[in-house]
Design a protein around this motif. Structure first.
Motif, mmCIF file in Angstrom:
data_model
loop_
_atom_site.group_PDB
_atom_site.id
_atom_site.type_symbol
_atom_site.label_atom_id
_atom_site.label_comp_id
_atom_site.label_asym_id
_atom_site.label_seq_id
_atom_site.Cartn_x
_atom_site.Cartn_y
_atom_site.Cartn_z
ATOM 1 N N ARG A 76 -8.360 -6.545 -16.099
ATOM 2 C CA ARG A 76 -7.043 -7.087 -15.761
ATOM 3 C C ARG A 76 -7.004 -8.591 -15.949
ATOM 4 N NH1 ARG A 76 -5.150 -9.387 -11.398
ATOM 5 N NH2 ARG A 76 -2.914 -9.397 -11.038
ATOM 6 N N VAL B 271 -0.127 4.249 -5.644
ATOM 7 C CA VAL B 271 -1.434 4.558 -5.058
ATOM 8 C C VAL B 271 -1.322 4.665 -3.548
ATOM 9 C CG1 VAL B 271 -2.652 3.422 -6.934
ATOM 10 C CG2 VAL B 271 -2.021 2.110 -4.904
ATOM 11 N N ARG C 87 -4.313 -1.157 -0.304
ATOM 12 C CA ARG C 87 -4.703 0.155 -0.798
ATOM 13 C C ARG C 87 -5.720 0.816 0.134
ATOM 14 N NH1 ARG C 87 -4.747 -3.138 -5.494
ATOM 15 N NH2 ARG C 87 -3.296 -2.461 -7.131
ATOM 16 N N ASP D 187 -8.747 -0.941 -6.233
ATOM 17 C CA ASP D 187 -8.501 -0.412 -7.571
ATOM 18 C C ASP D 187 -9.840 -0.148 -8.256
ATOM 19 O OD1 ASP D 187 -8.133 -0.784 -10.618
ATOM 20 O OD2 ASP D 187 -6.082 -0.530 -9.901
ATOM 21 N N THR E 288 -10.175 -2.750 -11.458
ATOM 22 C CA THR E 288 -10.142 -4.200 -11.257
ATOM 23 C C THR E 288 -10.815 -4.652 -9.971
ATOM 24 O OG1 THR E 288 -8.031 -4.162 -10.056
ATOM 25 C CG2 THR E 288 -7.935 -4.242 -12.471
ATOM 26 N N TRP F 38 -9.283 -4.940 -7.136
ATOM 27 C CA TRP F 38 -8.327 -5.594 -6.245
ATOM 28 C C TRP F 38 -7.954 -4.659 -5.091
ATOM 29 C CZ3 TRP F 38 -7.200 -10.610 -6.721
ATOM 30 C CH2 TRP F 38 -7.447 -11.216 -7.944
ATOM 31 N N ALA G 76 -1.965 -5.034 -3.375
ATOM 32 C CA ALA G 76 -0.904 -5.345 -4.324
ATOM 33 C C ALA G 76 0.094 -6.284 -3.650
ATOM 34 C CB ALA G 76 -0.206 -4.077 -4.789
ATOM 35 N N ASP H 49 0.009 -5.676 -9.366
ATOM 36 C CA ASP H 49 -1.075 -4.812 -8.918
ATOM 37 C C ASP H 49 -2.131 -5.572 -8.134
ATOM 38 O OD1 ASP H 49 -2.066 -6.269 -11.002
ATOM 39 O OD2 ASP H 49 -2.959 -4.584 -12.073
#
Length: 482
Positions: free
Chosen positions: A27, A123, A148, A152, A155, A157, A160, A186
């Motif tokens: 990303r 997600v 989340r 991810d 990535t 991360w 978001a 994201d």
């Protein structure tokens, strides 16, 4: 063709140059390339999406680009640490002081996301954190982080980011509606910002708690006059407080971000007086309408990196130009070279050097719909000086020591010939027409000396080859450093 059609076509052209990366930096790499593409090939987009005399920006609002680590094995863990510090920060903004409003907005956003109302955020999410909420210039603006259940997988991360904008005084229900969504990313990055309407209207930027925003009026070359913002770790600009300026974020003793504020020196449209100034030292031949559009587009693209509006340096028709400037390979079915109208612009930049752009409008329409291409350059000498020489590589210089490189050379009006030297030995020569020539020179171009000769074969000007790319301003982004 509608504006949406133009934007879609521009995005398709941009995405053609991007290759997905499987590594954890995918990303960051993709976004780094997009940022670089806007610098090197920004004119491709500017010309494609130009409708009348208006240019539409492609970059999503509120989004900055993390620098690509120089070492591909370098961890982006420091960025994630700063992202988490922003996530753990208390909500900022006057409206965020209403804990009941913040709690209700968080609950409504979480419920809406779990119902699938956020098309770009599907997600599983464990919670929503409001990081900013305030009334800004007739709008109620909020920044929400969606955490989340799991980071991810590609990535890394964990959260978001969603910017929300509704009318001033809007209820939590109104702000949580899908109609209020202004931008979805994201990744919640350590530094977030949003243009509420356009670049010169309301603007919000935020950093982790404990960091401090400073601002400086547009510097004269490289002299900043930094002063802390009264809001501390966030910054608000309205239509009334907007000004040509730069922003800085300090976290402790370390400067993490230096960036130009939103907007540009260009008026809408470029006035006749501004155009006359921009054309006052032009060499060759350039149509006024084309010059007006290109001056505006370059000024908009570079924003307050420039300390003055761009000048038109040269214009002329050139044959045998490379048909690919940004990715090093022609499109399928396209010729490898083309003829076209070339226009060169340049402007002084914060930091003391000059940035320029070579714009090429091909004679024949291309099948991919691209209306023009361009390449950027930097130089320390004033390229607008009519008594000087400007030499710019055209097309991607691959960096190898073999092969030939197309070089565009702009000369004084009295020049009849250009010769190129390496270590005192002539390596190329070309006749001049209309204060310019396009010639093949041996790579690499670094170290070449370009001389303009008059009819008596005397040297009337000389200089070195300008550097490709447009880096070098004091802009800083060090969130990926410990």
């Amino acid at each position: 063709m509608t504006v949406d059609d133009e934007l879609s076509r521009a995005l398709a052209e941009l995405s053609r140059t991007l290759t997905p990366q499987p590594d954890p930096y995918g990303r960051a790499r993709a976004r780094y390339r997009r940022n670089r593409q806007r610098r090197l090939g920004g004119l491709v987009l500017a010309l494609v999406v130009s409708v009348g005399s208006t240019a539409f920006a492609i970059a999503s609002p509120g989004r900055t680009t993390q620098p690509l680590p120089a070492d591909p094995t370098e961890s982006i863990a420091p960025v994630l640490v700063w992202s988490d510090r922003l996530l753990q920060s208390p909500p900022r903004g006057a409206v965020a002081g209403d804990s009941s409003f913040v709690r209700q907005l968080s609950e409504l956003l979480l419920a809406a996301q779990r119902r699938g109302e956020f098309s770009r955020l599907k997600v599983p999410v464990s919670g929503v954190k409001i990081l900013f909420a305030d009334d800004v210039d007739g709008h109620r603006v909020a920044l929400a982080a969606f955490v989340r259940n799991q980071p991810d997988p590609v990535t890394g991360w964990p959260s978001a980011a969603v910017w929300l904008v509704a009318d001033k005084g809007a209820s939590a229900q109104e702000l949580a509606s899908t109609a209020a969504i202004r931008g979805v990313s994201d990744a919640l990055e350590p530094y977030e910002r949003l243009a509420v309407d356009d670049a010169e209207a309301a603007h919000v930027a935020i950093a982790p708690a404990g960091c401090v925003f400073l601002s400086s009026p547009l510097p004269d070359r490289n002299t900043f006059r930094w002063a802390p913002e009264p809001t501390g770790s966030y910054l608000i600009r309205t239509a009334k407080t907007h000004r040509p300026e730069w922003w800085r974020v300090d976290c402790g003793a370390v400067t993490r971000q230096i960036t130009p504020g939103p907007g540009s020196l260009a008026t809408k449209p470029i006035t006749d007086a501004q155009l006359a100034t921009a054309m006052s030292r032009v060499r060759g031949s350039v149509g006024q309408q084309r010059a007006r559009e290109l001056v505006y587009q370059l000024a908009q693209s570079e924003g307050y990196r420039l300390t003055a509006l761009p000048s038109v340096v040269w214009g002329g028709h050139v044959a045998g130009l490379p048909a690919w400037l940004t990715d090093g390979s022609p499109n399928a079915g396209e010729p490898s070279v083309e003829d076209g109208q070339v226009t060169v612009l340049a402007a002084p930049r914060v930091g003391g050097d000059w940035i320029g752009e070579v714009s090429i409008a091909p004679d024949q329409p291309r099948s991919d719909g691209v209306l023009g291409t361009g390449t950027s350059f930097t130089t320390t000498a004033d390229p607008t000086d009519p008594a000087g020489v400007l030499a710019v590589p055209i097309g991607v210089e691959t960096g190898g020591s073999e092969g030939q490189q197309l070089l565009l050379v702009v000369t004084p009006a009295a020049a009849t010939t250009v010769r190129v030297l390496r270590d005192g030995q002539e390596v190329a020569r070309s006749a001049v027409s209309g204060s310019g020539t396009a010639m093949q020179v041996p790579r690499p171009t670094a170290g070449l000396v370009v001389e303009a000769l008059d009819a008596s074969r005397g040297t009337i000007a000389s200089g070195q080859v300008a550097k490709q790319d447009a880096q070098g301003t004091p802009a800083t982004d060090t969130w990926n450093q410990d």
